[in-house]
Design an enzyme around this catalytic site. Sequence first.
Site, PDB file in Angstrom:
ATOM      1  N   THR A   8      60.029  34.480 -37.342  1.00 15.98           N
ATOM      2  CA  THR A   8      60.456  33.232 -37.947  1.00 15.98           C
ATOM      3  C   THR A   8      61.326  32.368 -37.085  1.00 15.98           C
ATOM      4  O   THR A   8      61.782  32.786 -36.021  1.00 15.98           O
ATOM      5  CB  THR A   8      61.178  33.448 -39.281  1.00 15.98           C
ATOM      6  OG1 THR A   8      60.955  32.345 -40.087  1.00 15.98           O
ATOM      7  CG2 THR A   8      62.626  33.690 -39.123  1.00 15.98           C
ATOM      8  N   LYS A  41      61.598  32.827 -46.156  1.00 14.31           N
ATOM      9  CA  LYS A  41      62.716  33.447 -45.451  1.00 14.31           C
ATOM     10  C   LYS A  41      64.005  32.641 -45.576  1.00 14.31           C
ATOM     11  O   LYS A  41      64.986  32.941 -44.927  1.00 14.31           O
ATOM     12  CB  LYS A  41      62.324  33.660 -44.000  1.00 14.31           C
ATOM     13  CG  LYS A  41      61.167  34.667 -43.892  1.00 14.31           C
ATOM     14  CD  LYS A  41      60.584  34.712 -42.532  1.00 14.31           C
ATOM     15  CE  LYS A  41      59.513  33.657 -42.441  1.00 14.31           C
ATOM     16  NZ  LYS A  41      58.798  33.641 -41.187  1.00 14.31           N
ATOM     17  N   GLY A  53      69.089  32.339 -44.649  1.00  9.37           N
ATOM     18  CA  GLY A  53      67.818  32.327 -43.943  1.00  9.37           C
ATOM     19  C   GLY A  53      67.856  33.464 -42.949  1.00  9.37           C
ATOM     20  O   GLY A  53      68.870  33.662 -42.274  1.00  9.37           O
ATOM     21  N   SER A 131      62.382  33.232 -33.336  1.00 11.57           N
ATOM     22  CA  SER A 131      61.455  33.035 -32.223  1.00 11.57           C
ATOM     23  C   SER A 131      61.483  31.625 -31.663  1.00 11.57           C
ATOM     24  O   SER A 131      61.441  31.425 -30.458  1.00 11.57           O
ATOM     25  CB  SER A 131      60.034  33.369 -32.665  1.00 11.57           C
ATOM     26  OG  SER A 131      59.978  34.678 -33.154  1.00 11.57           O
ATOM     27  N   SER A 163      57.627  23.980 -34.483  1.00 10.41           N
ATOM     28  CA  SER A 163      56.284  24.479 -34.798  1.00 10.41           C
ATOM     29  C   SER A 163      55.211  23.903 -33.872  1.00 10.41           C
ATOM     30  O   SER A 163      54.152  24.495 -33.710  1.00 10.41           O
ATOM     31  CB  SER A 163      55.917  24.179 -36.257  1.00 10.41           C
ATOM     32  OG  SER A 163      55.581  22.821 -36.445  1.00 10.41           O
TER      33      SER A 163
END
Length: 178
Positions: A8, A41, A53, A131, A163
């Site tokens: 995540t 999350k 989170g 990540s 993203s």
Amino acid sequence: MESMFRSTTICGVKRDGKIALAGDGQVTMSQSVIFKTSAHKVRRIYNGKVVIGFAGAAADAFSLCEKFENMLNKFSGNLMRSAVELAGMWRNDKSRQLDAMMIVADKDTLLVVSGNGDVIEPDEGIIAIGSGGNYALSAAKALAQNTNLSASEIARKALEIASQICVFTNDQIIVEEV
């Protein structure tokens, strides 16, 4: 061969009296297998007064969250005290370290809590883990310095940017604000 789960990106932003946490929904194994695209999350705990989170190994992240919520209950919702007590507990137990991190926030405080016993309050009110954390952190700082966007808007946009760069982060974003 050992499988590596990358699970995540979480970004926290404190701005104009509000704190927002945003997290993506992707869980990836190794370099190519996406197991889940809609994982949650980022969530509210302690009667909705605290937002967390988490990133890292799933079982460790859930364990860290559960232990943190227990501390919140023990210390009547005092976020800083709960985080410090949790960190102290893990530092004193050298046999067990958790491969996970959390960003936690209430209406006043934004912190990072690690499974290694670290508690960090960011100087600029912006933090990111996971990540794609470095991408989200860079984007959030640039947005905070160059726009009038709200905390929620910055957190969401930072995850959207991450993203587009990080293969372990997707655009299925959940944002919670306190």
